[in-house]
Every structure is written in C-alpha cells, then in structure tokens.
Design a protein around this motif. Structure first.
Motif, short mmCIF file in Angstrom:
data_model
loop_
_atom_site.label_atom_id
_atom_site.label_comp_id
_atom_site.label_asym_id
_atom_site.label_seq_id
_atom_site.Cartn_x
_atom_site.Cartn_y
_atom_site.Cartn_z
N VAL A 11 0.86 -1.18 0.00
CA VAL A 11 0.00 0.00 0.00
C VAL A 11 0.89 1.22 0.00
O VAL A 11 1.87 1.30 0.76
N LEU A 12 0.56 2.17 -0.85
CA LEU A 12 1.30 3.43 -0.88
C LEU A 12 0.54 4.46 -0.04
O LEU A 12 -0.65 4.71 -0.28
N VAL A 13 1.20 5.06 0.92
CA VAL A 13 0.63 6.13 1.73
C VAL A 13 1.23 7.45 1.25
O VAL A 13 2.45 7.66 1.31
N CYS A 44 1.03 4.19 13.51
CA CYS A 44 -0.25 3.46 13.40
C CYS A 44 -0.09 1.97 13.66
O CYS A 44 -1.08 1.28 13.91
N GLY A 45 1.12 1.44 13.57
CA GLY A 45 1.36 0.05 13.92
C GLY A 45 0.88 -0.97 12.91
O GLY A 45 0.65 -2.13 13.27
N THR A 46 0.74 -0.59 11.67
CA THR A 46 0.26 -1.54 10.68
C THR A 46 1.27 -2.68 10.47
O THR A 46 2.48 -2.49 10.60
N THR A 47 0.74 -3.84 10.13
CA THR A 47 1.59 -4.98 9.76
C THR A 47 1.57 -5.21 8.25
O THR A 47 2.23 -6.13 7.77
N ASP A 48 0.80 -4.42 7.52
CA ASP A 48 0.80 -4.51 6.07
C ASP A 48 2.07 -3.90 5.50
O ASP A 48 2.68 -3.02 6.12
N GLU A 49 2.45 -4.36 4.33
CA GLU A 49 3.60 -3.78 3.63
C GLU A 49 3.20 -2.40 3.10
O GLU A 49 2.21 -2.27 2.37
N VAL A 50 3.97 -1.38 3.47
CA VAL A 50 3.62 0.00 3.14
C VAL A 50 4.84 0.72 2.59
O VAL A 50 5.96 0.54 3.09
N ARG A 51 4.64 1.51 1.56
CA ARG A 51 5.63 2.48 1.10
C ARG A 51 5.04 3.87 1.33
O ARG A 51 3.81 4.02 1.42
N VAL A 52 5.88 4.89 1.40
CA VAL A 52 5.39 6.23 1.75
C VAL A 52 5.91 7.26 0.77
O VAL A 52 6.97 7.09 0.13
N TYR A 53 5.15 8.35 0.67
CA TYR A 53 5.56 9.48 -0.16
C TYR A 53 4.99 10.76 0.45
O TYR A 53 3.79 10.83 0.73
N ASP A 54 5.85 11.75 0.65
CA ASP A 54 5.41 13.05 1.17
C ASP A 54 5.16 13.99 0.01
O ASP A 54 6.10 14.44 -0.66
N ALA A 55 3.88 14.30 -0.24
CA ALA A 55 3.51 15.15 -1.37
C ALA A 55 3.59 16.63 -1.02
O ALA A 55 4.11 17.43 -1.78
N SER A 85 -1.09 -2.20 -4.32
CA SER A 85 -2.39 -2.85 -4.11
C SER A 85 -3.49 -1.84 -3.81
O SER A 85 -4.68 -2.11 -4.02
N GLY A 86 -3.11 -0.66 -3.33
CA GLY A 86 -4.06 0.40 -3.02
C GLY A 86 -3.30 1.61 -2.52
O GLY A 86 -2.09 1.53 -2.23
N ILE A 87 -3.99 2.73 -2.44
CA ILE A 87 -3.37 3.99 -2.03
C ILE A 87 -4.15 4.60 -0.89
O ILE A 87 -5.39 4.60 -0.90
N VAL A 88 -3.43 5.11 0.09
CA VAL A 88 -4.02 5.89 1.19
C VAL A 88 -3.47 7.31 1.09
O VAL A 88 -2.25 7.50 0.93
N VAL A 89 -4.34 8.29 1.19
CA VAL A 89 -3.94 9.69 1.21
C VAL A 89 -4.29 10.26 2.58
O VAL A 89 -5.46 10.24 2.98
#
Length: 312
Positions: A11-13, A44-55, A85-89
């Motif tokens: 998931v991309l945040v 947030c303590g997620t256990t999902d695989e996450v990548r991040v980007y500061d817009a 797999s999905g995006i969180v903003v």
C-alpha cells in the motif's frame, strides 16, 4: 516510489499534511503539520507492507486546485505500478471530501484510493490519527475494496467519496453522506488541469440582494456554485442577478446549505429553483457546495457535461 517485483504487494501512503500530521506548539497552542508519512505509518502500527511518499504539508483549508492536480498526478503515476495494491492519502478534514471527489471523478482503476486524517493532533492524549490510518491501510490492502472507487475512512466509518461532507467540527466520526444511500459513480473522465478553472461558491441568505453575485460575475469566473437555501432557492434579488449571469452564458450550479437531502427545483418566484432551472441553472443533486464546485470545475476542464459529473 520504487516497486518490488511481485504484483499488488504494498500500500502506498501519500501524505499531504492536515491535523493527522500536526503537533502542538507548547507556547502558542497552535497546531501545525510536522510529521512525515513515515512517522505516521510507524505510529499506526500496521503490519501490512507499506511504502510512503510526502507530497506536501498543508492545512487542507489551503489546498488549491493546483495541489489537487498534483495529487491526482501522483495517484495516477503510482497506479501505473502493478505492485501497488491500493493507495491511502492522509489529508486535512476541512477539504477532504472535495479532494476525494476530485480523485474519484478521474479514477478508472479498480484498486482503492482511501482518504483519512484526524480530528486531534498526533501529540494529543487521545489522538485519533493512528487508528484512522491503520483502518485506511487495511481497507486499501483488502482485495474486497477493489472496484469501489475513492473512499473516505474516518472514525471507523467507510464512506464513498461522492456525497461525503464533514458534518462535525470535532467529533471523531466527522463525516457523513448527504444521501441515504451510496450514490452511483458516473463514468470516470480523463484528468485535465483544474488549477486555472475559477469556480467560486456564493452563499445565499434570506433577503440577499444582487450585489454579491454581480461582484463575482464581474471577475469573469468559469462557473459559479450557489449554496442556496432549502431545496435550492435564493432571494428575489439574488435570483435576478443569477438571471443575468445565466443570460451571459456562465454555468451556474445550485447546491444547498442544508446538510442532508437532494436539491429539487420545485419552487417558483424570481429566486425559486424551478425558475432558475428553466433559465439554465443546474441542480447539484446530492452534492454539497464544495463537491459541486469540484464537479463543475472538472466538467469545464475536461469538456464534459456538468450534469453527468454532478449525477443529475
């Protein structure tokens, strides 16, 4: 935003600021966004695989259409990567519903885009941001979220972007839908720049004169959204001014200041919705003024029928 080899693996945040990223100045009590996307995800303590980007790092009341254009571009670029797999903003709550609709109107990919944020800053003893972000990431990673378009995840609620609005200044469950059901999504349009499309919102009040509409019209806007009274009515004076605007060919969309319900052009008189509709005004349907502005701006930018994007 580099990607691993396997499809749908993270998931991309994308962080844009807002209260979820805020800390409080101990001297002044002022809240300002200071946390990065990585810091938010860690908290947030997620256990999902996450990548991040500061817009960007904004209070969302300062979110311009140019900022929205940038976010749309980032989302579309990210979805070109099959590993996403999905995006969180993460986003401030003041304009979250507007940005959500802007993303939804041009979202043709089945993978979910989820907006979330917070009502209290990250250093508050009862910070709600971590739980909201955790829920949003879980939602974005869930294969069952595919095909649902853009969503708002907040305070344990999951809402479709279309028809969403902020209905409480401080409650943890801050968002509602203006309609009693999930509204159908129109066919997505291809993105086009919104930054130069000027669509102001003018608020009606009982007995308003023509001066405000005339002043706004003198600026040469691409269109005007009126936050009317009731089911879509304005005063006689404001109605007379809107007659002149419509006669000049400027698109006018009529929304309402009432939180829930559909705009209906039933009433006559100089400022009645029925009269304005016959002159060419377009009802906003279930959309409140902020989202009606986004729909009209998107229609004008893309050469689309405003009625189709408003859902009327």
């Amino acid at each position: 935003m580099t990607s691993p080899a396997r499809p749908g693996t993270f998931v991309l945040v994308i962080a844009t600021g807002g209260t979820i990223a805020c800390t409080t100045d101990p001297a002044t009590g002022a809240r300002t966004p200071t946390l990065s996307a990585a810091e938010l995800v860690t908290a947030c303590g997620t256990t999902d695989e996450v990548r991040v980007y500061d817009a960007t790092s904004l209070d969302s009341s300062s979110m311009t259409l140019a900022d929205v254009d940038h976010l749309i571009s980032l989302v579309h670029s990210a979805l070109a990567d099959v590993s996403v797999s999905g995006i969180v903003v993460t986003h401030g709550t003041d304009s979250m519903a507007d940005t959500a609709l802007a993303l939804d109107l041009v979202h043709s990919d089945p993978r979910p885009v989820v907006l979330t944020g917070a009502q209290v800053p990250s250093d508050h003893p009862r910070a709600d941001g971590p739980a909201n972000l955790l829920h949003a990431i879980t939602l974005a990673a869930d294969p069952l979220s595919r095909g649902q378009g853009v969503m708002v995840s907040f305070g344990g609620d999951t809402l479709a972007a279309r028809g969403a609005f902020k209905d409480d200044t401080s409650a943890s469950r801050a968002f509602s839908l203006s309609a009693p059901m999930t509204l159908p999504r129109p066919r997505p349009v291809s993105p086009a720049p919104l930054a130069d499309v000027c669509v102001p919102i003018v608020r009606a009040w009982p007995g308003a004169g023509s001066e405000l509409i005339d002043a706004v019209a003198s600026l040469g806007p691409a269109g005007i959204v009126v936050e009317a009274l009731g089911a879509g009515n304005v005063s006689e004076g404001m109605g007379a001014a809107l007659r002149r605007v419509l006669g000049g060919g400027t698109p006018v969309v009529i929304s309402t200041s009432v939180p829930h319900g559909e705009v209906a052009f039933d009433y006559g008189g100089a400022g009645g919705g029925n009269t304005l509709g016959k002159l060419g005004a377009i009802p906003a349907g279930w959309l409140r003024a902020g989202q009606a502005r986004i729909a009209l701006a998107t229609a004008l930018a893309t050469g689309s029928d405003p009625r189709a994007l408003l859902g009327v």
